[in-house]
Design a protein around this motif. Sequence first.
Motif, short mmCIF file in Angstrom:
data_model
loop_
_atom_site.label_atom_id
_atom_site.label_comp_id
_atom_site.label_asym_id
_atom_site.label_seq_id
_atom_site.Cartn_x
_atom_site.Cartn_y
_atom_site.Cartn_z
N ASN A 172 0.84 -1.19 0.00
CA ASN A 172 0.00 0.00 0.00
C ASN A 172 0.88 1.25 0.00
O ASN A 172 2.03 1.21 0.43
N GLN A 173 0.29 2.36 -0.44
CA GLN A 173 1.03 3.62 -0.46
C GLN A 173 0.38 4.64 0.48
O GLN A 173 -0.84 4.62 0.70
N LYS A 174 1.21 5.54 1.01
CA LYS A 174 0.71 6.66 1.81
C LYS A 174 1.05 7.95 1.08
O LYS A 174 2.22 8.25 0.84
N ILE A 175 0.00 8.68 0.72
CA ILE A 175 0.18 9.93 -0.04
C ILE A 175 -0.32 11.10 0.80
O ILE A 175 -1.41 11.05 1.37
N ILE A 176 0.48 12.15 0.87
CA ILE A 176 0.07 13.38 1.54
C ILE A 176 -0.27 14.40 0.45
O ILE A 176 0.57 14.73 -0.39
N LEU A 177 -1.51 14.89 0.47
CA LEU A 177 -1.97 15.92 -0.48
C LEU A 177 -2.23 17.21 0.28
O LEU A 177 -3.01 17.23 1.22
N GLU A 178 -1.57 18.27 -0.14
CA GLU A 178 -1.75 19.58 0.49
C GLU A 178 -2.09 20.61 -0.59
O GLU A 178 -1.45 20.65 -1.64
#
Length: 400
Positions: A172-178
Motif C-alpha cells: 500500500n502507499q501513503k500519499i500526503i496531499l496539500e
Amino acid sequence: MIKPFLLLITFLFTTNTFAQQDGYWDKERSTSKEIKVSARDRIVVKIDDLPVGTTEIVYRITLLDENQQLAGSLVSVLKSIPDQTGISQGSAGAVFVLSKISGDDKCTYAIFSKEDLAAQYKDSGKTLESCLIQNELVSKDAKRLSVDKSSCLSNDNGSLWFGFESKNWIMNQKIILEVVPWIDKKLSRGWSLENRKFIIDQCKTSNLAQKMSNSDSFCVCVLDKIQTKYKFQEFQKLLPMERSKVFKDAGDVCLSETNTSVTTSTDLRKEASVLIKNNKYGAAIEKLTVIINNGKATVLDYNTIGSCYLLTKQYGKALKYLQDGEKLDNTELLIKLNLAHAYLLNDNYKEAKKIYAKYKNQNVTDSLSWIQKTEQDFKAFQKAGIQNEDFERVLKLIKE
C-alpha cells in the motif's frame, strides 16, 4: 539558508511584485489529507471547496514510506516566505515547494474539475478530459495553478478532484496531499467579471439609464457603490424591493456627483429639445422629469415641461410645474406667459387675464415681445388640436 524541508523555492518577479497587496494565502481554508492507496489501485480524493475569490492554488503531493512523516507542511513553507504576494496571480512567478523527505514509492496522478470525469478515471483510468495529468512516475510533486493559465480553476463550483494511481504492485502507499488557495481580495466578495456585468446590464435597463445618451459611466459608478457596500452573495439575498432601493440610492449618489450630474442634465435637455421639435412631447416630459427629480432643474426646465404638459392637454400638471418654476425666478416672463396659458386652459380666465394684461407691453426675450410669443403659442395649441374660445379674447386684450 534554505530550510531542510525545502528542496527548491524559485521566484521570478516582475518589477512591481512587492507592491502587490491584492490578496493572501488562505491558510485557514487549506486542504491537508493523508491518503492510503492499495497496491495497483486508483483512488479519487475531493479537496475542500475552494473559497470564493480563489485565483490560484499551490499544491504539493508527497509519497511516504511506512511511519515516515513530513518534515514541514506546505502551510509552514508558505509562512516562511517573507512576502507571499511574490507568488500571487500576475507576478509571472513560478513556485515549486517539495518535501525533502519522501519514500521510494511512486505514482501518477490527474486533476479533474468535474465529479463525473473523476469517477470515470477511478473506474477506467481515463484521463483525456482531466485539466492536468502527470503521467511520469513521481514520489513528490508540487505546482502552482492559476485561473488565467489552467482550466482546473475555471469551473464555477470551486471544487477539484485529485486522482491517484499506485504503481506499487505489492505494498500500500501513503500519499500526503496539500492544497493552499490564493484569495483575491476583490473577488472574494463575489464580484466576478460575470457578476459585475450582471449589475451593469441591470442598471442599463433602469428608466434613468435609458434616458441618458451615455449610461456607461453612470452604471459603472452604481456598480462601484454596490460593490463597496455588499458582497455579491449578500446583494443577491436581498428582497426585490430592497435591491431596487439599493439601485436607486446608488443612482442618486452617482447622479449627484458633479461631473455625472452636469453631463447627464445637459444630455437630457438636448434630447428633450430634439423630441419637442419632433412633436414627441411625452418622451420629452420623461427626460425633463429626471432633471427635476434630481434637483438639477432650472426655471427654464420647469417652463419647458409646463409647455409640454399644455401641448398634451395635461393642464393640471402644467399648472403645478409652472407654479413650482415661478418660485425659482419670479421675473422669468416665459414661465409667466405659460402660467397664464395654464390658467386659461384650466378655465380660470380671471387669473389668466391678470397675467396677460400685466406683462403685455414687455418682451419675453431680448427680441421677442409678449404679444408675438402669445400669438405663436396659440397657433401651436391649435396645431396640437387645442381650441379655446378665449384665445381671440386674450389677443384683443393684449393688443389694446
